[in-house]
Write a protein that holds these residues in place. Structure first.
Motif, short mmCIF file in Angstrom:
data_model
loop_
_atom_site.label_atom_id
_atom_site.label_comp_id
_atom_site.label_asym_id
_atom_site.label_seq_id
_atom_site.Cartn_x
_atom_site.Cartn_y
_atom_site.Cartn_z
N ASP A 197 0.82 -1.21 0.00
CA ASP A 197 0.00 0.00 0.00
C ASP A 197 0.86 1.26 0.00
O ASP A 197 0.47 2.30 -0.55
N GLU A 198 2.05 1.18 0.60
CA GLU A 198 2.96 2.33 0.58
C GLU A 198 3.49 2.59 -0.83
O GLU A 198 3.62 3.74 -1.26
N VAL A 199 3.78 1.52 -1.56
CA VAL A 199 4.22 1.67 -2.95
C VAL A 199 3.12 2.34 -3.77
O VAL A 199 3.38 3.26 -4.56
N GLU A 200 1.88 1.88 -3.58
CA GLU A 200 0.76 2.47 -4.30
C GLU A 200 0.64 3.97 -4.00
O GLU A 200 0.37 4.78 -4.89
N ALA A 201 0.86 4.33 -2.74
CA ALA A 201 0.79 5.74 -2.35
C ALA A 201 1.89 6.55 -3.03
O ALA A 201 1.65 7.68 -3.48
N VAL A 202 3.09 5.99 -3.15
CA VAL A 202 4.19 6.69 -3.82
C VAL A 202 3.88 6.86 -5.31
O VAL A 202 4.09 7.93 -5.89
N LEU A 203 3.36 5.81 -5.93
CA LEU A 203 3.06 5.87 -7.36
C LEU A 203 1.95 6.87 -7.67
O LEU A 203 1.89 7.41 -8.78
N ARG A 204 1.10 7.12 -6.69
CA ARG A 204 0.05 8.15 -6.88
C ARG A 204 0.56 9.53 -6.52
O ARG A 204 -0.14 10.52 -6.70
N GLY A 205 1.77 9.60 -5.99
CA GLY A 205 2.30 10.80 -5.37
C GLY A 205 2.52 12.03 -6.23
O GLY A 205 2.25 13.14 -5.80
N PRO A 206 3.07 11.88 -7.47
CA PRO A 206 3.39 13.09 -8.25
C PRO A 206 2.18 14.01 -8.42
O PRO A 206 1.10 13.56 -8.78
N GLN A 207 2.38 15.27 -8.12
CA GLN A 207 1.28 16.23 -8.17
C GLN A 207 0.81 16.46 -9.61
O GLN A 207 1.61 16.53 -10.53
N ARG A 208 -0.50 16.55 -9.78
CA ARG A 208 -1.08 16.82 -11.10
C ARG A 208 -1.35 18.32 -11.21
O ARG A 208 -2.43 18.80 -10.92
N LEU A 209 -0.31 19.08 -11.60
CA LEU A 209 -0.44 20.53 -11.71
C LEU A 209 -0.91 20.90 -13.11
O LEU A 209 -0.76 20.14 -14.07
N SER A 210 -1.47 22.10 -13.24
CA SER A 210 -1.96 22.54 -14.54
C SER A 210 -0.86 23.28 -15.31
O SER A 210 0.08 23.80 -14.71
N GLY A 211 -1.00 23.29 -16.61
CA GLY A 211 0.01 23.93 -17.46
C GLY A 211 0.82 22.87 -18.17
O GLY A 211 1.12 21.83 -17.57
N PRO A 212 1.19 23.11 -19.43
CA PRO A 212 1.91 22.10 -20.23
C PRO A 212 3.20 21.59 -19.58
O PRO A 212 3.44 20.39 -19.54
N LEU A 213 4.03 22.50 -19.06
CA LEU A 213 5.30 22.08 -18.47
C LEU A 213 5.08 21.28 -17.20
O LEU A 213 5.69 20.22 -16.99
N ALA A 214 4.20 21.77 -16.31
CA ALA A 214 3.93 21.06 -15.05
C ALA A 214 3.33 19.68 -15.32
O ALA A 214 3.68 18.70 -14.65
N GLU A 215 2.44 19.58 -16.30
CA GLU A 215 1.84 18.30 -16.64
C GLU A 215 2.88 17.34 -17.22
O GLU A 215 2.85 16.14 -16.96
N ALA A 216 3.83 17.90 -17.99
CA ALA A 216 4.89 17.06 -18.57
C ALA A 216 5.80 16.51 -17.47
O ALA A 216 6.19 15.33 -17.50
N ILE A 217 6.15 17.35 -16.50
CA ILE A 217 6.99 16.92 -15.39
C ILE A 217 6.28 15.84 -14.56
O ILE A 217 6.88 14.84 -14.16
N ALA A 243 3.96 13.74 -15.62
CA ALA A 243 3.93 12.50 -16.41
C ALA A 243 5.29 11.81 -16.39
O ALA A 243 5.38 10.59 -16.29
N ARG A 244 6.36 12.62 -16.48
CA ARG A 244 7.72 12.05 -16.42
C ARG A 244 7.96 11.39 -15.07
O ARG A 244 8.47 10.26 -14.99
N ASP A 245 7.61 12.09 -13.99
CA ASP A 245 7.85 11.56 -12.64
C ASP A 245 7.08 10.26 -12.42
O ASP A 245 7.60 9.30 -11.84
N ARG A 246 5.84 10.22 -12.88
CA ARG A 246 5.03 9.00 -12.73
C ARG A 246 5.67 7.84 -13.50
O ARG A 246 5.75 6.70 -13.00
N ALA A 247 6.14 8.11 -14.71
CA ALA A 247 6.78 7.06 -15.51
C ALA A 247 8.06 6.57 -14.86
O ALA A 247 8.35 5.36 -14.85
N MET A 248 8.83 7.49 -14.28
CA MET A 248 10.08 7.09 -13.60
C MET A 248 9.79 6.24 -12.36
O MET A 248 10.47 5.24 -12.12
N LEU A 249 8.81 6.65 -11.59
CA LEU A 249 8.45 5.89 -10.39
C LEU A 249 7.99 4.48 -10.75
O LEU A 249 8.37 3.50 -10.11
N GLU A 250 7.17 4.39 -11.80
CA GLU A 250 6.70 3.08 -12.25
C GLU A 250 7.88 2.21 -12.71
O GLU A 250 7.93 1.01 -12.44
#
Length: 305
Positions: free
Chosen positions: A118-138, A140-147
């Motif tokens: 459950d802790e791993v699941e919490a980390v994988l959900r962790g990256p903030q979903r901010l608005s704006g093209p650059l923030a959204e790209a970061i 998505a990158r962070d989520r892919a790296m964590l996975e």
């Protein structure tokens, strides 16, 4: 504060040491401290000195090593527990000695810290979903790296060095260059593949800003990510669960969870990129504990009638 039951057990044992064994007050006090520490550990896990299991003795020793207690002190504590349970066994307070077949501290390797499922699941959900093209790209990158960290048990140096050509998304694996420039093929699960596909769909292009680079994971303006930045990203993703995770914890969580679910050590060794199986054998106690659990659950004569 020890429970009443544990206090009675400890008091009886200390009386035995003073009266029957004739030990010096300082020695008795050392026994009291060491056994009291184990008693407190058990109470945190809703157990008592009289119903402690071998796995709990091992977990206690593992916790001592994880807290940087030196081998000599761990050996003294284990010796105190052996004396306690020998006394309880002879006095017929217990039927089984949980300290039997526990390795001496010299033979132990510290199991790297890992996260629960459950802790791993919490980390994988962790990256903030901010608005704006650059923030959204970061994000998505962070989520892919964590996975990818959790799916493939990569080291930080390996993940920042993965090249675009190394990722075979259609085949479900990535080519990883590890220590000594040794290459290994690491499979990627469905969740990791989906996150990577989402990152590749547009986020990487936003981060590249028209610049050409062979690297898979990019910082702003196609810069190479630093190890420190990746550590910060994992720590930020884990902040919500109240425990600071690290990239190495995700790596070891992958190995631990695979062994828990029945993977053989040779497979885990290949995925981790260990050149020697003895390095991977630090996870064998997980496999042994699971083996015992499965045996107790499924063998018709495993339980006393």
């Amino acid at each position: 504060m020890p429970s009443e039951a544990n206090s009675r057990v400890l008091s009886g044992f200390l009386d035995y040491l003073k009266v029957e064994k004739g030990l010096a007050p300082l020695t008795v006090s050392a026994y009291a401290t060491d056994i009291g520490q184990f008693s407190a550990f058990l109470e945190k896990h809703k157990r008592s000195l009289l119903n402690a299991q071998r796995s709990e003795v091992r977990d206690f020793i593992q916790e001592l090593f994880a807290n940087s207690v030196d081998g000599r002190s761990v050996g003294r504590k284990l010796s105190a527990l052996r004396h306690l349970y020998r006394y309880l066994l002879l006095d017929k307070h217990i039927e089984h000695d949980p300290t039997l077949n526990i390795d001496s501290p010299k033979q132990w390797k510290v199991l790297p810290k890992s996260l629960a499922h459950d802790e791993v699941e919490a980390v994988l959900r962790g990256p903030q979903r901010l608005s704006g093209p650059l923030a959204e790209a970061i994000s998505a990158r962070d989520r892919a790296m964590l996975e990818m960290f959790y799916a493939g048990a990569l080291r930080v140096s390996e993940i920042v060095g993965v090249k675009l050509e190394d990722l075979k998304l259609d085949l479900g694996y990535v080519l990883v260059r590890g220590k000594g420039d040794k290459e290994r093929i690491v499979p990627l699960g469905k969740s990791a593949q989906e996150s990577l596909a989402l990152y590749m769909k547009g986020a990487r292009t936003v981060l590249a800003k028209g610049r050409s680079t062979p690297l898979l994971f990019l910082g702003r303006s196609a810069r190479k990510l630093t190890r420190q930045r990746v550590w910060q990203m994992v720590q930020a993703a884990s902040a919500g669960m109240g425990r600071h995770a690290s990239p190495h914890m995700l790596r070891h969580s992958c190995a631990t969870h695979m062994v828990e679910n029945g993977a053989d050590l040779r497979t885990v060794q290949t995925i981790l990129g260990h050149s020697d199986i003895s390095t991977t054998q630090v996870y064998t106690h997980v496999a042994l504990d699971r083996l015992k659990s499965v045996y107790q659950k499924h063998h018709p004569r495993a339980k006393a009638r």
